[in-house]
Design a protein around this motif. Sequence first.
Motif, short mmCIF file in Angstrom:
data_model
loop_
_atom_site.label_atom_id
_atom_site.label_comp_id
_atom_site.label_asym_id
_atom_site.label_seq_id
_atom_site.Cartn_x
_atom_site.Cartn_y
_atom_site.Cartn_z
N PHE A 1 15.88 -34.18 0.58
CA PHE A 1 16.24 -32.94 -0.08
C PHE A 1 15.43 -32.78 -1.36
O PHE A 1 14.86 -33.73 -1.89
N ALA A 2 15.35 -31.56 -1.81
CA ALA A 2 14.66 -31.24 -3.06
C ALA A 2 15.70 -30.72 -4.03
O ALA A 2 16.62 -30.00 -3.65
N ASP A 3 15.56 -31.14 -5.29
CA ASP A 3 16.43 -30.55 -6.29
C ASP A 3 15.60 -30.05 -7.45
O ASP A 3 14.49 -30.49 -7.68
N ARG A 4 16.14 -29.06 -8.15
CA ARG A 4 15.44 -28.46 -9.28
C ARG A 4 16.42 -28.38 -10.45
O ARG A 4 17.54 -27.95 -10.30
N ILE A 5 15.93 -28.80 -11.60
CA ILE A 5 16.73 -28.74 -12.82
C ILE A 5 15.98 -27.85 -13.80
O ILE A 5 14.83 -28.10 -14.12
N SER A 6 16.66 -26.80 -14.27
CA SER A 6 16.04 -25.84 -15.19
C SER A 6 16.91 -25.65 -16.43
O SER A 6 18.09 -25.33 -16.31
N ALA A 7 16.32 -25.86 -17.60
CA ALA A 7 17.03 -25.62 -18.84
C ALA A 7 17.14 -24.12 -19.09
O ALA A 7 16.22 -23.37 -18.78
N VAL A 8 18.27 -23.66 -19.64
CA VAL A 8 18.51 -22.25 -19.90
C VAL A 8 18.63 -22.03 -21.41
O VAL A 8 19.49 -22.63 -22.05
N TYR A 9 17.74 -21.22 -21.95
CA TYR A 9 17.71 -20.90 -23.37
C TYR A 9 18.04 -19.43 -23.58
O TYR A 9 17.84 -18.61 -22.69
N LYS A 10 18.54 -19.10 -24.77
CA LYS A 10 18.77 -17.70 -25.13
C LYS A 10 17.82 -17.35 -26.26
O LYS A 10 17.79 -18.03 -27.30
N ASP A 11 17.03 -16.31 -26.07
CA ASP A 11 16.07 -15.85 -27.08
C ASP A 11 15.15 -16.99 -27.53
O ASP A 11 14.54 -17.63 -26.71
N GLN A 12 15.07 -17.24 -28.84
CA GLN A 12 14.16 -18.25 -29.39
C GLN A 12 14.86 -19.57 -29.74
O GLN A 12 14.34 -20.35 -30.53
N GLU A 13 16.00 -19.84 -29.16
CA GLU A 13 16.72 -21.07 -29.47
C GLU A 13 15.94 -22.30 -29.02
O GLU A 13 15.19 -22.26 -28.04
N ILE A 14 16.13 -23.40 -29.74
CA ILE A 14 15.40 -24.63 -29.42
C ILE A 14 16.24 -25.63 -28.63
O ILE A 14 15.71 -26.59 -28.09
#
Length: 76
Positions: free
Chosen positions: A20-33
């Motif tokens: 299987f393949a998995d994907r992890i993506s970080a979610v940011y709002k606007d210019q947050e670090i």
Amino acid sequence: MPKRQSKSLIIWKVTRKIMFADRISAVYKDQEIIARGVCLEAQSVEDNGLSFYVYLLNTQSGIVINYSNGEAKVII
């Protein structure tokens, strides 16, 4: 300040003879670090028997996170 990661991480895994393949993506709002959360997706490659999408919040009870500057405070 460090530049935030905007790319997804895709990993191919073989577990119990299921690929299987998995994907992890970080979610940011606007210019947050600091990421507000992460999207975790997985899909089996061979038979589509495994498929899920989960959003995990970057929060913890008793802690306040300032996503704009990276500071965190413990509250009682």
